[in-house]
Enzyme design. Structure first.
Site: not given
Length: 290
Positions: A146, A219, A142-143
């Protein structure tokens, strides 16, 4: 939730310091009431504030969270962490980020940096202790998402536009107060400067609603990237684990809560200032994804 609040706090501080300094130096007077010149003036300094925040974001994140960068792995856990981030970074097509661990009991993680090939990814000690390797990998994915999506750079551009109009309308309001309310006909007086700074504070907070809306949209994209990189079920499992721990007290600095993967849920007007959508909404979005 750590990335955005730190960025906003730094940006607002830079903006206010720049405004006060420029006012004391008399630079404001050159724009006069020519709105074209005023808008150009505000754009230069508005984007400067957001770019400064972007370039120092990684340094501030390290200092604020106490993140320890892994240069030489000392444990199997640290070795696994470096190898997993390297694998995910290669799959996402970005350079190897710095990897760190920050001392917090709560489960959280964050990614920041001005460049997708010069980023920082960090996880809390609590997350490493309680999440399974599959769930931890999903959080890291997930990071990495980003970073690969360029969220910090895009955020800076949006913040630059927002800053420009905050400064622009604050100065128009300052002129109105000085000339119309205080009837000052002898050039800009103290009323202009006080009203301008006050308006920048209020408009800056209101403008944050726009930035937070953008953050909530990103997100969902980062969750999708996490699902692509680590597997849909792993990403859903990680979000469910975060949801189960949502009631635990946060040890992360308040100014950093928009940096990480987990975000609290608030209702009403406060919900407009949340950087993350509710976890159950994010989970539902992934469950509906093919």
């Amino acid at each position: 939730m750590m990335r955005i609040f730190l960025f906003l706090a730094t940006n607002l501080a830079v903006l206010l310091v720049a405004s006060i300094t420029l006012s004391l130096l008399g630079v404001d007077r050159y724009t006069g009431t020519n709105y074209g010149d005023l808008l150009a003036f505000c754009a230069v300094f508005g984007f400067a504030g957001s770019l400064v925040s972007l370039f120092i974001s990684k340094w501030m994140a390290k200092k604020s969270t106490g993140t320890q960068i892994i240069t030489e792995p000392r444990t199997r856990q640290e070795q696994w962490l470096l190898q997993t981030v390297e694998e995910l970074a290669q799959k996402a097509g970005i350079g190897m980020p710095e990897v760190g661990i920050f001392p917090a009991h709560e489960s959280n993680a964050f990614a920041t940096g001005w460049n997708r090939n010069s980023a920082l990814v960090a996880v809390s000690q609590g997350l490493l202790e309680r999440f399974s390797p599959e769930e931890t990998k999903a959080v890291l994915a997930h990071e990495i998402g980003h970073v690969a999506n360029g969220d910090m750079v895009t955020l800076s551009l949006i913040q630059g536009v927002v800053n420009t109009f905050v400064m622009f309308f604050a100065r128009i309001f300052g002129d109105f107060v000085d000339r119309v309310v205080l009837k000052n006909e002898e050039g800009r007086g103290i009323g202009y400067f006080v009203a301008t700074i006050a308006a920048e504070l209020v408009l800056g907070i209101l403008a944050s609603i726009i930035v937070m809306w953008f953050s909530r949209r990103r997100e969902f994209r980062a969750d999708e990237a996490g699902a692509d990189l680590a597997g849909k079920h792993a990403m859903i499992g990680a979000l469910n684990r975060l949801r189960a721990e949502q009631g635990l007290p946060s040890e992360m600095p308040k100014t950093l809560t928009a940096f990480g993967i987990s975000g609290g849920l608030k209702d009403g007007l406060a919900g407009l200032l949340m950087s993350h959508p509710p976890l159950e909404v994010r989970i539902a979005a992934l469950q509906q994804r093919n």
